[in-house]
Design a protein around this motif. Sequence first.
Motif, PDB file in Angstrom:
ATOM      1  N   VAL A   1       2.424  -4.410   7.465  1.00 44.22           N
ATOM      2  CA  VAL A   1       1.119  -3.851   7.855  1.00 44.22           C
ATOM      3  C   VAL A   1      -0.029  -4.785   7.479  1.00 44.22           C
ATOM      4  O   VAL A   1      -0.910  -4.428   6.696  1.00 44.22           O
TER       5      VAL A   1
ATOM      6  N   ASP B   1       0.700   5.335   0.735  1.00 38.84           N
ATOM      7  CA  ASP B   1      -0.007   6.494   1.246  1.00 38.84           C
ATOM      8  C   ASP B   1       0.787   7.750   0.907  1.00 38.84           C
ATOM      9  O   ASP B   1       2.016   7.706   0.780  1.00 38.84           O
TER      10      ASP B   1
ATOM     11  N   ARG C   1       0.846  -1.175   0.000  1.00 41.85           N
ATOM     12  CA  ARG C   1       0.000   0.000   0.000  1.00 41.85           C
ATOM     13  C   ARG C   1       0.891   1.237   0.000  1.00 41.85           C
ATOM     14  O   ARG C   1       1.998   1.234   0.574  1.00 41.85           O
TER      15      ARG C   1
ATOM     16  N   THR D   1     -10.932   4.252  -1.686  1.00 40.94           N
ATOM     17  CA  THR D   1     -11.366   5.260  -0.720  1.00 40.94           C
ATOM     18  C   THR D   1     -12.445   4.658   0.164  1.00 40.94           C
ATOM     19  O   THR D   1     -13.415   4.086  -0.358  1.00 40.94           O
TER      20      THR D   1
ATOM     21  N   ALA E   1     -12.140   0.227   6.886  1.00 33.45           N
ATOM     22  CA  ALA E   1     -11.997   1.379   7.782  1.00 33.45           C
ATOM     23  C   ALA E   1     -11.356   2.535   7.015  1.00 33.45           C
ATOM     24  O   ALA E   1     -10.621   2.301   6.044  1.00 33.45           O
ATOM     25  N   PRO E   2     -11.603   3.788   7.431  1.00 30.93           N
ATOM     26  CA  PRO E   2     -11.001   4.933   6.726  1.00 30.93           C
ATOM     27  C   PRO E   2      -9.478   4.839   6.638  1.00 30.93           C
ATOM     28  O   PRO E   2      -8.888   5.337   5.679  1.00 30.93           O
ATOM     29  N   SER E   3      -8.835   4.185   7.616  1.00 28.66           N
ATOM     30  CA  SER E   3      -7.376   4.046   7.598  1.00 28.66           C
ATOM     31  C   SER E   3      -6.890   3.178   6.437  1.00 28.66           C
ATOM     32  O   SER E   3      -5.682   3.163   6.136  1.00 28.66           O
ATOM     33  N   GLN E   4      -7.807   2.466   5.792  1.00 28.70           N
ATOM     34  CA  GLN E   4      -7.431   1.641   4.645  1.00 28.70           C
ATOM     35  C   GLN E   4      -7.546   2.380   3.318  1.00 28.70           C
ATOM     36  O   GLN E   4      -7.295   1.807   2.256  1.00 28.70           O
ATOM     37  N   THR E   5      -7.926   3.641   3.387  1.00 29.26           N
ATOM     38  CA  THR E   5      -7.885   4.483   2.193  1.00 29.26           C
ATOM     39  C   THR E   5      -6.442   4.614   1.744  1.00 29.26           C
ATOM     40  O   THR E   5      -5.588   5.085   2.496  1.00 29.26           O
ATOM     41  N   SER E   6      -6.165   4.174   0.522  1.00 27.32           N
ATOM     42  CA  SER E   6      -4.791   4.121   0.060  1.00 27.32           C
ATOM     43  C   SER E   6      -4.772   3.698  -1.407  1.00 27.32           C
ATOM     44  O   SER E   6      -5.812   3.425  -2.010  1.00 27.32           O
TER      45      SER E   6
END
Lengths: 113, 110
Positions: free
Chosen positions: A60, A38, A36, A111, A82-87
């Motif tokens: 991760v 970011d 991933r 997203t 989850a929003p933290s997986q936006t990537s």
Amino acid sequence: NAGVTQTPKFRILKIGQSMTLQCTQDMNHNYMYWYRQDPGMGLKLIYYSVGAGITDKGEVPNGYNVSRSTTEDFPLRLELAAPSQTSVYFCASSSRPENTEAFFGQGTRLTVV
Amino acid sequence: KQEVTQIPAALSVPEGENLVLNCSFTDSAIYNLQWFRQDPGKGLTSLLLIQSSQREQTSGRLNASLDKSSGRSTLYIAASQPGDSATYLCAPTPGNQFYFGTGTSLTVIP
């Protein structure tokens, strides 16, 4: 050769939904990877596989699962997004990473809203 | 854990200049190091792979060097062109996986 093919290219998920990112390669490579990326960060390894039936965690792995039933395919499963997986997610393959280059797919931009 | 640092983070040069991108890594126990190019919204493309036993590798206008003992690699781009504008990433490989720096974003101004 198509190389490494990822689908879909873009996806929007709602929090709590699940999805599978598809990756296939036609180079008969044993090694396959999921990274991933970011903004402002380097690529982080999620999972990798050294051959059909063998997978291992990367840096991760939390929130993700993988399987490798064939040499060609290495899908990445997101459960309970989850929003933290936006990537941006990249799949890669290599025949022998100790002395051959890696080939990357075009990426999947995910997203989570 | 391998830590990879790339300096500078961004670079802007006029067309025709020669330039050097730097990569440093903390664990010298590597098999090889690759340099990749990434265009906006695209995947990574391998440019050069240097084996740990090599000191240099060349491809066209690109020359990569490796000093494994000091944990450093450089990518030299000769006679830069606007088409060279991209992000360049280095990836030392200790075994089964590749570790990446955050890259150097290069802009070549016509």
